[in-house]
Design an enzyme around this catalytic site. Sequence first.
Site, PDB file in Angstrom:
ATOM      1  NE  ARG A  54      -7.753  12.997   2.910  1.00  0.00           N
ATOM      2  CZ  ARG A  54      -7.731  11.938   2.798  1.00  0.00           C
ATOM      3  NH1 ARG A  54      -8.697  11.615   1.980  1.00  0.00           N
ATOM      4  NH2 ARG A  54      -7.181  11.144   3.274  1.00  0.00           N
ATOM      5  CD  GLU A  90      -8.295   0.024   4.228  1.00  0.00           C
ATOM      6  OE1 GLU A  90      -7.549   0.260   5.281  1.00  0.00           O
ATOM      7  OE2 GLU A  90      -8.667   1.114   3.532  1.00  0.00           O
ATOM      8  NE  ARG A  99      -6.091   1.874  -0.121  1.00  0.00           N
ATOM      9  CZ  ARG A  99      -6.331   2.296   1.050  1.00  0.00           C
ATOM     10  NH1 ARG A  99      -5.542   2.383   1.820  1.00  0.00           N
ATOM     11  NH2 ARG A  99      -7.467   3.113   1.221  1.00  0.00           N
ATOM     12  CG  HIS A 129     -12.190   4.758   2.768  1.00  0.00           C
ATOM     13  ND1 HIS A 129     -12.566   6.109   3.216  1.00  0.00           N
ATOM     14  CD2 HIS A 129     -10.598   4.928   3.080  1.00  0.00           C
ATOM     15  CE1 HIS A 129     -11.572   6.764   3.855  1.00  0.00           C
ATOM     16  NE2 HIS A 129     -10.435   6.083   3.622  1.00  0.00           N
ATOM     17  CG  ASN A 151      -1.684   1.033   1.299  1.00  0.00           C
ATOM     18  OD1 ASN A 151      -1.795   1.976   0.475  1.00  0.00           O
ATOM     19  ND2 ASN A 151      -2.534   0.998   2.265  1.00  0.00           N
TER      20      ASN A 151
END
Length: 393
Positions: free
Chosen positions: A242, A380, A94, A182, A8
Amino acid sequence: MQAILVLNAGSSSIKFAAYEHAAPTREPVLLARGRIAKAGLETEMLVRRADGEVLEQSRAPGGARFDHDRAMARLFDWLAAHRVGLVLAAIGHRVVHGGSRYRAPVRVDDAVLSDLDALAPLAPLHQPHNLAPIRHLRARLPDVPQVACFDTAFHATQPAVATRIALPREVTDAGVRRYGFHGLSYEYIASRLPAVLGDAACGRVVVAHLGNGASLCAMRDGRSVGSSMGFSALDGLVMGTRSGALDPGVVLYLIEQRGMSAAEVGTMLYERSGLLGVSGIGSDMRVLLASADAHAKEAVELFVYRLVGEIGRSIATMGGIDSLVFTAGIGENSAEIRTRVCASFDWCGVAIDPDANARNASTIHAAGSRVRVAVVPTDEERMIAIHTARCCA
Ligand code: ADP
């Protein structure tokens, strides 16, 4: 032993995990995980065995920019020195963006790589970093299959109305639409829900992935029907750094009236906004919850307020809710945030058991609650390992 390596890669770090690969139908077993990350002008490498024991923690000269090739070389030097009997069967990555075309994980070949390169303008801060190790490993290990797993793919089931943006067709026809992100986290959660919720997993579920990046997914029968992130990972909820959704007029104002460049606005929206921007203290929810500072309190209040609003929107678009699921750093660990969010859904029958909530139990709804409420740790990397094993079967 056959192993699957999961990578990732971001702008300033590469996280990795190695799984035993017995058979595509068997659950992958975690062997070790770690990361190589920028630490000032150095890079730090940390590797832990599955039981948490630290196998490696070291620093090396890094330079001003994080260099993926150097990081990959360091990882493979380390593996060469330590993988006694470990044979890499496949490598899973990913990749943030699969565009409209890649609705499922895919084995990477020249054509796929060039398609994924072409999507970089849709995710300029992530896609090039995700692809850098793929390119590196195609040269280093040309015979090991590589699989790209997309953050957008799980949302491919959303109805057209959920993905359309109300802009002129010449813009939307060129790919300006809501994609959702996501997705690997949501797919993993969807796979866990039958065990946690039983039959209710097939109902109307809102999953709140609340980490440094935060988003919601509205699911019906375990499939995505809506998400709070849209065209980019900026949309939706207030996040660590963010902004989440904001009036596009603000962007015009910053450029036209404040004379900011597009790059400056981008940096502000991605790196200096959200919990950090509002609190002026930091992006770590634990720090903000523990702080008596008025701006820290305001940041947490805004985080919860916007989260409640987005959950409400998901409930309305699905015509109700059967289960609410919390995941990722804040969702899995913060009883206080869950309490505050759930208190706002008293009107639709959400009631939580304070003791179960304080324990981060897997289900935290009170007896008699009309809505089930669950806390499900996401993974993940494991989802990528499962996809990679299936793609290479
Ligand atoms: P990432 O998106 O980087 O994978 P994580 O899922 O690890 O992020 O989530 C990081 C966030 O989780 C941080 O804001 C951190 O403060 C928050 N967090 C972790 N533990 C707790 C806790 N016990 N209480 C509140 N927030 C927590």
